[in-house]
Design a protein around this motif. Structure first.
Motif, PDB file in Angstrom:
ATOM      1  N   SER A 119       0.396   9.725   5.736  1.00 59.33           N
ATOM      2  CA  SER A 119      -0.948   9.143   5.705  1.00 59.33           C
ATOM      3  C   SER A 119      -1.463   9.003   7.134  1.00 59.33           C
ATOM      4  CB  SER A 119      -0.907   7.786   5.003  1.00 59.33           C
ATOM      5  OG  SER A 119      -0.211   6.863   5.801  1.00 59.33           O
ATOM      6  N   HIS A 163       0.818  -1.218   0.000  1.00 60.11           N
ATOM      7  CA  HIS A 163       0.000   0.000   0.000  1.00 60.11           C
ATOM      8  C   HIS A 163       0.859   1.279   0.000  1.00 60.11           C
ATOM      9  CE1 HIS A 163      -3.634   2.319   1.105  1.00 60.11           C
ATOM     10  NE2 HIS A 163      -2.840   3.006   1.903  1.00 60.11           N
ATOM     11  N   ASP A 219      -6.798   7.008   0.079  1.00 60.99           N
ATOM     12  CA  ASP A 219      -6.720   5.657  -0.470  1.00 60.99           C
ATOM     13  C   ASP A 219      -7.552   5.470  -1.735  1.00 60.99           C
ATOM     14  OD1 ASP A 219      -5.028   5.136   1.554  1.00 60.99           O
ATOM     15  OD2 ASP A 219      -6.436   3.985   2.776  1.00 60.99           O
ATOM     16  N   HIS A 255       0.983   4.574  -2.548  1.00 52.13           N
ATOM     17  CA  HIS A 255       0.998   6.021  -2.296  1.00 52.13           C
ATOM     18  C   HIS A 255       2.183   6.666  -3.020  1.00 52.13           C
ATOM     19  CE1 HIS A 255      -2.370   6.776   0.287  1.00 52.13           C
ATOM     20  NE2 HIS A 255      -2.022   5.861   1.162  1.00 52.13           N
TER      21      HIS A 255
HETATM   22 ZN    ZN Z   1      -3.267   4.984   2.520  1.00 52.75          ZN
END
Ligand code: ZN
Ligand code: KG4
Length: 370
Positions: A177, A124, A339, A128
Motif C-alpha cells: 500500500s 486497516h 482504501d 487489506h
Molecule cells: Zn490502505
C-alpha cells in the motif's frame, strides 16, 4: 456464527471517506461476504495541488463527507421492499493519519450509540488482508436466459457473476500500500507470521515519489502505470534492491534515489521509459520475493492486496508466475485494492468469529501493526 450478520463499516484512515454495508456468514474456515453497498468518496482533487495528503484537510473533508455518505448508506437499509437491520458497526482505528482516524471513530461511536449496536475497532492492514476474501466479479460472463416463451430461449444478456475466492493454506500474502509493504506466511485465516516488510519507503510511497520527480500528479501509482504503458521496461537498468539478499525484507529508497540521479544526468530521456523501467524494478522485487517465499513455505496460494495491487503489470506478472507454478492466485477486484470500507467490515466479521480475541481499543492508533 450461524445466522448472517449485517455490518456497517467506516474507513477514514487517509484520504478516502468510505462506508459499506456487508452481509456476512460462515465460519473461519469459509466466511462468505455479500457487499450490499460500498461507497468511496475520494478527496484526491483536494490534496492534488499539494502533491500528497494534508492531514488537516483530510480531517475537514471527512467531517463534511461522513454525514453525506451515511445518508446514502441508510437509503439502502431503508429500502421499502427489503429493510436491512444492522447488527454491528465497524471502524478503522489504525494505522493511518490520526486526525483522519479520529473523525471516523467519533462518528462511529455516536452512530453506535444512536443505533444501540456494538462497535468493533479494525486494523486497516487486516482490512487489506481480508479484502482477498471479498467476492470477485467474473467479468464478461454472459448468461443464457432460459425464458418461458421460446423466443426468449436463446437471448443473451450481459451479466456478471461473483465467486467467493477459495483460499488454500499455507498461503503467502503480499500487502502493498502507500504506507506498507508486508509479506506474510499464513497457515490459517487468523494465523500468520510476518516474513518481512520494508526497511524504508513502502512500494506505493516509491511510486508516489517517483511520480513527483516525473511531474505527475498525486497519487502517483496510477499515473506511473499509465505512462509506463508507452515505455520500455528494459530501457534503463535500475537496481532491484534486496533481491539477492536472503530473507524477506524490502527497501525502495535506494531505487528512488537511482531514478532521481538518472533523471538529473539524462535530462532528455523518454519519461515513459523511466516510468516503465522503475515500475518493472519494483515489480521484479515484489514478485520474486513472494515466489521465493512460496517455495520455502510450500505455499498453495498467493494473496495480493493493498493499493499497489491495482497495478495491472504487477497483477499480470504475479498471475503468470503463480500459474506456471500451479499456485492459486487471489487478488481483489479493482474497487477493493485501494482504501474502502467493505474490507473493514470483512475484517470485523473475522474478528467477531474469534470469540476469545482481544478487541482493539476504540481510539486512533496511528502506528498500529499487523
Ligand atoms: Zn490502505
Ligand atoms: O491502500 P491504499 O489505498 O492506501 C494506503 O493504505 O496507503 O494505497 C495507496 C497507494 C498509493 O501510494 C498509490 O500510488 C498506490 O497505492 N496505487 C498504485 C496504483 N493504484 C494505487 N500503485 C501502482 N499502480 C497502481 N495502479
Amino acid at each position: 456464527m450461524s445466522k448472517a450478520k449485517t455490518l456497517l463499516s467506516i474507513e477514514t484512515s487517509c484520504d478516502e471517506t468510505s462506508m459499506a454495508l456487508l452481509k456476512a456468514n460462515g465460519t473461519l474456515k469459509s466466511p462468505r461476504f455479500k457487499i450490499l453497498k460500498n461507497i468511496v468518496s475520494s478527496q484526491i482533487p483536494i490534496h492534488r495541488p499539494f502533491g500528497g495528503v494534508v492531514p488537516n484537510l483530510a480531517k475537514r473533508e471527512h467531517l463534511k463527507n461522513l454525514p453525506i455518505v451515511l445518508r446514502q448508506i441508510l437509503k439502502t437499509t431503508n429500502n421499502k421492499q427489503q429493510k436491512t437491520t444492522i447488527d454491528y458497526l465497524a471502524v478503522t482505528v489504525g494505522p493511518g493519519l490520526e486526525p483522519a482516524l479520529w473523525t471516523g471513530i467519533n462518528f462511529a461511536e455516536e452512530l453506535a450509540k444512536k443505533l444501540k449496536k456494538p462497535l468493533i475497532g479494525v486494523n486497516h492492514m487486516k482490512g487489506h488482508l481480508y479484502s482477498n476474501w471479498l467476492p470477485v466479479r467474473i467479468e464478461g460472463i454472459r448468461n443464457k436466459v432460459l425464458g418461458i416463451r421460446g423466443k426468449e430461449k436463446n437471448s443473451i444478456i450481459p451479466d456478471s457473476k461473483f465467486i467467493i475466492p477459495k483460499i488454500k493454506f499455507p498461503a503467502i500474502a503480499l500487502i502493498v500500500s502507500g504506507g506498507h509493504t508486508i509479506l506474510l506466511h499464513m497457515t490459517a485465516i487468523n494465523k500468520w507470521t510476518k516474513l518481512g516488510e520494508t526497511l524504508d519507503d513502502a512500494a506505493g510511497e516509491a511510486f508516489d515519489k517517483v511520480a513527483r520527480m516525473l511531474n505527475l500528479p498525486y497519487p502517483g501509482g496510477p499515473e506511473i502505470q499509465k505512462l509506463a504503458a508507452r515505455g520500455d521496461p528494459k530501457a534503463i537498468k535500475f537496481p532491484r534492491p534486496m533481491l539477492n539478499k536472503p530473507g524477506y525484507e524490502f527497501s525502495f529508497s535506494g531505487l528512488k534515489t537511482s531514478v532521481l540521479y538518472y533523471l538529473r544526468d539524462n535530462p532528455k530521456v523518454k519519461k515513459a521509459d523511466v516510468a516503465a523501467s522503475f515500475q518493472q524494478a519494483v515489480i521484479d522485487v515484489l514478485v520474486k520475493k513472494a515466489i521465493r517465499a512460496t517455495e520455502e513455505y510450500r505455499a498453495k496460494s498467493v494473496l495480493l492486496c493493498g493499493g499497489v495491487s491495482a497495478n495491472k503489470q504487477l497483477r499480470d506478472n504475479l498471475r503468470q508466475m503463480t500459474n506456471d507454478l500451479r499456485l492459486n492466485f487471489v487478488v481483489p477486484d479493482f474497487e477493493f485494492n485501494t482504501d474502502n470500507a467493505a474490507m473493514i467490515a470483512a475484517a470485523a466479521y473475522i474478528n467477531l468469529l474469534q470469540k476469545n480475541k482481544k478487541r482493539l481499543k476504540i481510539e486512533a492508533q496511528g502506528n498500529l501493526t499487523i
